[in-house]
Design an enzyme around this catalytic site. Structure first.
Site, short mmCIF file in Angstrom:
data_model
loop_
_atom_site.label_atom_id
_atom_site.label_comp_id
_atom_site.label_asym_id
_atom_site.label_seq_id
_atom_site.Cartn_x
_atom_site.Cartn_y
_atom_site.Cartn_z
N GLY A 92 -7.37 2.80 2.15
CA GLY A 92 -6.12 3.57 2.18
C GLY A 92 -5.15 3.14 1.09
N ALA A 144 -5.98 0.85 5.31
CA ALA A 144 -5.37 1.18 6.60
C ALA A 144 -5.51 -0.06 7.49
CB ALA A 144 -6.11 2.36 7.22
N GLU A 156 -14.85 1.27 2.99
CA GLU A 156 -15.01 1.95 4.29
C GLU A 156 -16.45 1.97 4.81
OE1 GLU A 156 -12.83 2.86 2.08
OE2 GLU A 156 -11.05 3.71 3.03
N GLU A 199 -6.29 4.93 -1.86
CA GLU A 199 -5.94 6.35 -1.65
C GLU A 199 -4.45 6.59 -1.92
OE1 GLU A 199 -7.91 6.24 2.18
OE2 GLU A 199 -9.07 8.00 1.61
N1 COA Z 1 -6.07 -4.22 8.03
C1 COA Z 1 -5.51 -5.15 8.81
N2 COA Z 1 -5.35 -6.41 8.43
C2 COA Z 1 -5.76 -6.74 7.19
C3 COA Z 1 -6.35 -5.82 6.32
C4 COA Z 1 -6.49 -4.49 6.79
N3 COA Z 1 -6.99 -3.52 6.02
N4 COA Z 1 -6.67 -6.45 5.17
C5 COA Z 1 -6.29 -7.72 5.31
N5 COA Z 1 -5.75 -7.93 6.54
C6 COA Z 1 -5.22 -9.16 7.12
C7 COA Z 1 -6.34 -10.08 7.51
O1 COA Z 1 -6.88 -9.71 8.77
C8 COA Z 1 -5.63 -11.40 7.52
O2 COA Z 1 -4.85 -11.49 8.72
P1 COA Z 1 -5.02 -12.77 9.72
O3 COA Z 1 -4.43 -13.89 8.91
O4 COA Z 1 -4.19 -12.36 10.90
O5 COA Z 1 -6.47 -12.92 9.97
C9 COA Z 1 -4.64 -11.27 6.37
O6 COA Z 1 -4.50 -9.89 6.12
C10 COA Z 1 -5.13 -11.93 5.10
O7 COA Z 1 -6.41 -11.40 4.80
P2 COA Z 1 -7.71 -12.31 4.54
O8 COA Z 1 -8.91 -11.47 4.85
O9 COA Z 1 -7.58 -13.61 5.24
O10 COA Z 1 -7.56 -12.54 2.96
P3 COA Z 1 -8.75 -12.87 1.94
O11 COA Z 1 -8.06 -13.27 0.68
O12 COA Z 1 -9.75 -13.77 2.52
O13 COA Z 1 -9.47 -11.45 1.71
C11 COA Z 1 -9.56 -9.07 1.35
C12 COA Z 1 -8.78 -10.38 1.11
C13 COA Z 1 -8.67 -7.93 0.84
C14 COA Z 1 -10.87 -9.10 0.55
C15 COA Z 1 -9.84 -8.91 2.85
O14 COA Z 1 -8.62 -9.08 3.56
C16 COA Z 1 -10.41 -7.56 3.25
O15 COA Z 1 -11.57 -7.30 3.03
N6 COA Z 1 -9.55 -6.71 3.87
C17 COA Z 1 -10.00 -5.43 4.41
C18 COA Z 1 -10.17 -4.43 3.30
C19 COA Z 1 -10.69 -3.11 3.87
O16 COA Z 1 -11.79 -3.03 4.39
N7 COA Z 1 -9.87 -2.06 3.73
C20 COA Z 1 -10.23 -0.72 4.16
C21 COA Z 1 -9.79 -0.47 5.53
S1 COA Z 1 -10.28 1.12 6.07
#
Ligand code: COA
Length: 257
Positions: free
Chosen positions: A112, A66, A135, A115
């Site tokens: 999400g 999400a 989460e 999910e």
């Molecule tokens: N919501 C909003 N934005 C998200 C996102 C999310 N769930 N997951 C990734 N993004 C965005 C990042 O904020 C980043 O945006 P920015 O360039 O404006 O900062 C962009 O996507 C790229 O992500 P980034 O974190 O730089 O890539 P990465 O390769 O370093 O890491 C992940 C990849 C997937 C490990 C990392 O993005 C992450 O942990 N995301 C969140 C996952 C999460 O907790 N999901 C559950 C949400 S309830």
């Protein structure tokens, strides 16, 4: 139909629904969920579409969860409303959809995103995919059905371990757990999903609709799924797919559903 956050391409009875927010790793904001709902509504009654494939744009993410940027300031009420409307509009809708839906997991499927994949009827993953529920690292719990569907699919012990630790697993671990049914080279993912969709298209849509609804009943403790199966079995006999299926067998030809 014009969408901002998703795209829809229909070809040969298959609809490819792609979440198009690559700059946010296809994170699901509310607008995207509404668009998915609208797209599904249009596909439900479109007789030219028999199978839907859901995937994420780019080669890095299916859906990274999400949209954290959107919900970070939510109140208790807004949080509950976000979960409730998500369940209704997308996750339960997919789970009980009348046509088979395949998740083509082409990268991160987190929170999400996982999910969304778990709500689909079949999950196929590229080798590069990573799955998990982060989460609890955010002070949250899965809110789009993850605490219910994950144990249904992989069992309580493994589900609790994954959700409590928040750890990510790779595609071969997901396959071993039964979270996905097939892993292929990432570049072959689209092809493999279309192959599976084409197998589905050969079978009776009436029977498939019944099967989706009956298998879901197996997870509703207060419903008698066995009784529903008996009734649905009977109703097959008055459906044209049964006549076509049995006639084609007896006349040694392929059925056309
Ligand atoms: N919501 C909003 N934005 C998200 C996102 C999310 N769930 N997951 C990734 N993004 C965005 C990042 O904020 C980043 O945006 P920015 O360039 O404006 O900062 C962009 O996507 C790229 O992500 P980034 O974190 O730089 O890539 P990465 O390769 O370093 O890491 C992940 C990849 C997937 C490990 C990392 O993005 C992450 O942990 N995301 C969140 C996952 C999460 O907790 N999901 C559950 C949400 S309830």
């Amino acid at each position: 139909m014009n969408f901002k956050n998703i795209s829809l391409k229909n070809k040969n009875k298959i609809s490819l629904l792609t979440i198009e927010r690559p700059d946010n790793l296809n994170a699901l904001n509310l607008e995207t969920l509404s668009e998915i709902n609208k797209a599904l509504k249009s596909l439900e009654f479109d007789n030219s579409v028999r199978v839907i494939i859901i995937t994420g744009s780019g080669n890095k993410a299916f859906v990274a969860g999400a949209d954290i940027k959107e919900f970070s300031k939510y109140s208790k009420k807004e949080g509950e409303e976000m979960a409730r409307s998500g369940h209704q509009k997308v996750f339960n809708y997919i789970d009980s959809f009348s046509k088979p839906i395949i998740a083509a997991i082409n990268g991160y499927a987190l929170g999400g995103g996982l999910e969304l994949a778990l709500a689909c009827h079949i999950r196929i993953s590229g080798r590069n995919a990573k799955m998990g529920f982060p989460e609890t690292t955010l002070g949250l719990i899965p809110g789009y059905g993850g605490t219910q569907r994950l144990p249904q699919i992989i069992g309580k012990g493994r589900a609790l371990e994954l959700i409590l630790t928040g750890k990510m697993i790779d595609s071969s671990q997901a396959l071993e757990m039964g979270m996905v049914s097939l892993v292929c080279e990432s570049e072959d993912l689209n092809k493999k999903c279309i192959e599976t969709a084409n197998i589905l298209i050969n079978n009776s849509p009436f029977a498939q609709k019944e099967v989706i609804s009956l298998v879901n009943l197996a997870f509703e403790p207060n419903k008698n799924g066995f009784e529903s199966e008996i009734k649905a079995f009977g109703s097959c006999f008055q459906n044209s797919d049964f006549i076509e299926g049995t006639n084609s067998f007896l006349n040694k030809r392929k059925p056309e559903f």
